[in-house]
Design a protein around this motif. Sequence first.
Motif, PDB file in Angstrom:
ATOM      1  N   SER A   1       0.924  -1.079   0.076  1.00 26.88           N
ATOM      2  CA  SER A   1      -0.133   0.056   0.088  1.00 26.88           C
ATOM      3  C   SER A   1       0.935   1.103   0.118  1.00 26.88           C
ATOM      4  CB  SER A   1      -0.897   0.112   1.231  1.00 26.88           C
ATOM      5  OG  SER A   1      -0.064  -0.027   2.501  1.00 26.88           O
ATOM      6  N   ALA A   2       0.177   2.525  -0.305  1.00 24.24           N
ATOM      7  CA  ALA A   2       1.058   3.428  -0.521  1.00 24.24           C
ATOM      8  C   ALA A   2       1.031   4.218   1.189  1.00 24.24           C
ATOM      9  CB  ALA A   2       0.243   4.503  -1.231  1.00 24.24           C
ATOM     10  N   THR A   3       2.506   4.941   1.189  1.00 26.27           N
ATOM     11  CA  THR A   3       2.498   5.618   2.488  1.00 26.27           C
ATOM     12  C   THR A   3       2.238   7.058   2.441  1.00 26.27           C
ATOM     13  OG1 THR A   3       4.090   3.814   3.401  1.00 26.27           O
ATOM     14  CG2 THR A   3       4.328   6.105   4.244  1.00 26.27           C
ATOM     15  N   LEU A   4       1.436   7.634   2.977  1.00 28.36           N
ATOM     16  CA  LEU A   4       1.253   9.276   3.077  1.00 28.36           C
ATOM     17  C   LEU A   4       1.807   9.857   3.961  1.00 28.36           C
ATOM     18  CD1 LEU A   4      -0.688  11.014   1.253  1.00 28.36           C
ATOM     19  CD2 LEU A   4      -2.495  10.708   2.470  1.00 28.36           C
ATOM     20  N   LEU A   5       2.645  10.972   3.623  1.00 25.84           N
ATOM     21  CA  LEU A   5       3.288  11.650   4.520  1.00 25.84           C
ATOM     22  C   LEU A   5       2.850  13.263   4.324  1.00 25.84           C
ATOM     23  CD1 LEU A   5       5.894   9.897   3.100  1.00 25.84           C
ATOM     24  CD2 LEU A   5       6.374  10.200   5.578  1.00 25.84           C
ATOM     25  N   ILE A   6       2.417  13.842   5.355  1.00 27.81           N
ATOM     26  CA  ILE A   6       1.618  15.228   5.185  1.00 27.81           C
ATOM     27  C   ILE A   6       2.176  16.038   6.478  1.00 27.81           C
ATOM     28  CG2 ILE A   6      -0.729  16.230   5.583  1.00 27.81           C
ATOM     29  CD1 ILE A   6      -2.171  13.748   5.018  1.00 27.81           C
ATOM     30  N   LEU A   7       2.582  17.237   5.839  1.00 24.59           N
ATOM     31  CA  LEU A   7       3.190  18.317   6.651  1.00 24.59           C
ATOM     32  C   LEU A   7       1.834  18.938   7.337  1.00 24.59           C
ATOM     33  CD1 LEU A   7       5.717  19.377   7.540  1.00 24.59           C
ATOM     34  CD2 LEU A   7       5.523  21.359   5.864  1.00 24.59           C
ATOM     35  N   CYS A   8       1.874  19.103   8.617  1.00 22.19           N
ATOM     36  CA  CYS A   8       0.759  19.640   9.408  1.00 22.19           C
ATOM     37  C   CYS A   8       1.382  20.540  10.057  1.00 22.19           C
ATOM     38  CB  CYS A   8      -0.138  18.619   9.997  1.00 22.19           C
ATOM     39  SG  CYS A   8      -0.617  17.408   9.323  1.00 22.19           S
ATOM     40  N   ASP A   9       0.338  21.871  10.468  1.00 19.67           N
ATOM     41  CA  ASP A   9       0.830  23.059  11.209  1.00 19.67           C
ATOM     42  C   ASP A   9       1.341  22.561  12.650  1.00 19.67           C
ATOM     43  OD1 ASP A   9       0.811  24.598   9.108  1.00 19.67           O
ATOM     44  OD2 ASP A   9      -1.454  25.152   9.675  1.00 19.67           O
ATOM     45  N   GLN A  10       0.584  21.671  13.293  1.00 16.78           N
ATOM     46  CA  GLN A  10       0.809  20.945  14.541  1.00 16.78           C
ATOM     47  C   GLN A  10      -0.077  19.752  14.524  1.00 16.78           C
ATOM     48  OE1 GLN A  10      -1.471  24.401  16.671  1.00 16.78           O
ATOM     49  NE2 GLN A  10      -1.891  22.588  18.147  1.00 16.78           N
ATOM     50  N   ILE A  11       0.423  18.807  15.674  1.00 16.52           N
ATOM     51  CA  ILE A  11      -0.342  17.596  15.531  1.00 16.52           C
ATOM     52  C   ILE A  11      -1.019  17.464  17.007  1.00 16.52           C
ATOM     53  CG2 ILE A  11       0.342  15.116  16.157  1.00 16.52           C
ATOM     54  CD1 ILE A  11       2.537  15.206  14.598  1.00 16.52           C
ATOM     55  N   THR A  12      -0.468  17.939  18.076  1.00 13.93           N
ATOM     56  CA  THR A  12      -1.277  17.782  19.248  1.00 13.93           C
ATOM     57  C   THR A  12      -2.433  18.950  19.323  1.00 13.93           C
ATOM     58  OG1 THR A  12       0.530  16.768  20.465  1.00 13.93           O
ATOM     59  CG2 THR A  12      -1.208  17.839  21.881  1.00 13.93           C
ATOM     60  N   GLY A  13      -3.507  18.688  19.793  1.00 16.40           N
ATOM     61  CA  GLY A  13      -4.543  19.643  19.994  1.00 16.40           C
ATOM     62  C   GLY A  13      -5.742  19.183  21.014  1.00 16.40           C
ATOM     63  N   GLU A  14      -6.839  20.058  20.833  1.00 20.25           N
ATOM     64  CA  GLU A  14      -7.820  19.670  21.998  1.00 20.25           C
ATOM     65  C   GLU A  14      -8.834  18.601  21.428  1.00 20.25           C
ATOM     66  OE1 GLU A  14      -9.485  23.674  22.387  1.00 20.25           O
ATOM     67  OE2 GLU A  14      -7.797  24.392  23.371  1.00 20.25           O
ATOM     68  N   GLN A  15      -8.668  18.058  20.524  1.00 26.22           N
ATOM     69  CA  GLN A  15      -9.651  17.178  19.937  1.00 26.22           C
ATOM     70  C   GLN A  15      -9.089  15.481  20.611  1.00 26.22           C
ATOM     71  OE1 GLN A  15     -12.577  17.385  18.046  1.00 26.22           O
ATOM     72  NE2 GLN A  15     -12.018  19.524  18.394  1.00 26.22           N
ATOM     73  N   ARG A  16     -10.165  14.913  21.334  1.00 29.39           N
ATOM     74  CA  ARG A  16      -9.676  13.484  21.730  1.00 29.39           C
ATOM     75  C   ARG A  16     -10.349  12.403  20.977  1.00 29.39           C
ATOM     76  NH1 ARG A  16      -6.102  13.936  26.396  1.00 29.39           N
ATOM     77  NH2 ARG A  16      -6.078  15.830  27.132  1.00 29.39           N
ATOM     78  N   ILE A  17      -9.452  11.571  20.481  1.00 30.08           N
ATOM     79  CA  ILE A  17      -9.774  10.561  19.711  1.00 30.08           C
ATOM     80  C   ILE A  17      -9.382   9.006  20.526  1.00 30.08           C
ATOM     81  CG2 ILE A  17      -9.871  11.885  17.592  1.00 30.08           C
ATOM     82  CD1 ILE A  17      -7.418  10.383  16.860  1.00 30.08           C
ATOM     83  N   GLU A  18     -10.090   8.386  20.015  1.00 29.83           N
ATOM     84  CA  GLU A  18      -9.387   6.765  20.597  1.00 29.83           C
ATOM     85  C   GLU A  18      -8.803   5.828  19.227  1.00 29.83           C
ATOM     86  OE1 GLU A  18     -12.026   4.984  23.163  1.00 29.83           O
ATOM     87  OE2 GLU A  18     -11.691   6.304  24.893  1.00 29.83           O
ATOM     88  N   LEU A  19      -7.797   5.341  19.569  1.00 27.00           N
ATOM     89  CA  LEU A  19      -7.193   4.492  18.548  1.00 27.00           C
ATOM     90  C   LEU A  19      -7.207   3.064  18.976  1.00 27.00           C
ATOM     91  CD1 LEU A  19      -4.078   6.567  17.088  1.00 27.00           C
ATOM     92  CD2 LEU A  19      -6.364   6.548  16.259  1.00 27.00           C
ATOM     93  N   THR A  20      -7.719   2.304  17.908  1.00 27.55           N
ATOM     94  CA  THR A  20      -7.648   0.773  18.389  1.00 27.55           C
ATOM     95  C   THR A  20      -6.824  -0.074  17.479  1.00 27.55           C
ATOM     96  OG1 THR A  20      -9.577   0.314  17.180  1.00 27.55           O
ATOM     97  CG2 THR A  20      -9.786   0.647  19.453  1.00 27.55           C
ATOM     98  N   GLY A  21      -6.172  -1.109  17.478  1.00 28.65           N
ATOM     99  CA  GLY A  21      -5.492  -1.741  16.380  1.00 28.65           C
ATOM    100  C   GLY A  21      -3.997  -2.257  16.700  1.00 28.65           C
ATOM    101  N   PRO A  22      -3.365  -2.980  15.935  1.00 26.63           N
ATOM    102  CA  PRO A  22      -2.030  -3.582  16.143  1.00 26.63           C
ATOM    103  C   PRO A  22      -1.201  -2.578  16.977  1.00 26.63           C
ATOM    104  CG  PRO A  22      -2.765  -4.037  13.975  1.00 26.63           C
ATOM    105  CD  PRO A  22      -3.632  -2.993  14.705  1.00 26.63           C
ATOM    106  N   GLY A  23      -0.430  -2.870  17.918  1.00 22.63           N
ATOM    107  CA  GLY A  23       0.241  -1.939  18.778  1.00 22.63           C
ATOM    108  C   GLY A  23      -0.315  -1.291  19.793  1.00 22.63           C
TER     109      GLY A  23
END
Length: 202
Positions: free
Chosen positions: A127-149
């Motif tokens: 599969s492709a690997t997508l690399l995105i330049l973002c102004d910042q990563i950490t913010g006030e939106q809380r998400i929950e991740l599930t999956g390997p690792g």
Amino acid sequence: MEYLKEKPLQLAYEFDFVHDGQRVFRQMLKAESNPGTVVSIAGQAEKFSERFAPLSAIGCTLLDNEQTMYVEKNQNLQNLLHDLTLCAPAALEEADYLFLSSEMNYGSIKEIFRNVKRGTYADPQESATLLILCDQITGEQRIELTGPGIKDTLEVPVTIYIKNLIRIRQEIRMEYPLGIELFLVTPQGDLMCVPRLCKMTE
């Protein structure tokens, strides 16, 4: 006869493809193995001078003349990566690595997610690997991740932009084990990965 002293070679970039490349690769592997964890490649990115320097460091780590890349609307980055790695540009649908040097609108992002390589059932890792330049990563939106690792679930504070990126990726329904690797990096060199098999719950 007086011999002229040899002048030291002046390099356009100080990035060491062996040592710096190994450091970037280890940090990317750490981020991929620990989804939602923010790591740093600042020390290696500073070897380049452009705002998209972290993408340059990542590109010089991952690319070679056997890989293909797609760079969205940044000819300077594409030229730099081609000159330094000999990696050939390719169409969006065929590229192994995709570089986005700005926060694009959601409609454009959705089209990219729809058209990139997702791997095959025999070779999901293609599969492709997508690399995105973002102004910042950490913010006030809380998400929950599930999956390997991730044991059970992991709560991650991110920006609304990153939350929506992950949501858009999930809306492009891809059957297991197909998917798109997603790396998010800031101009300061902070890096986070949301691997293709990780899902978000809100």
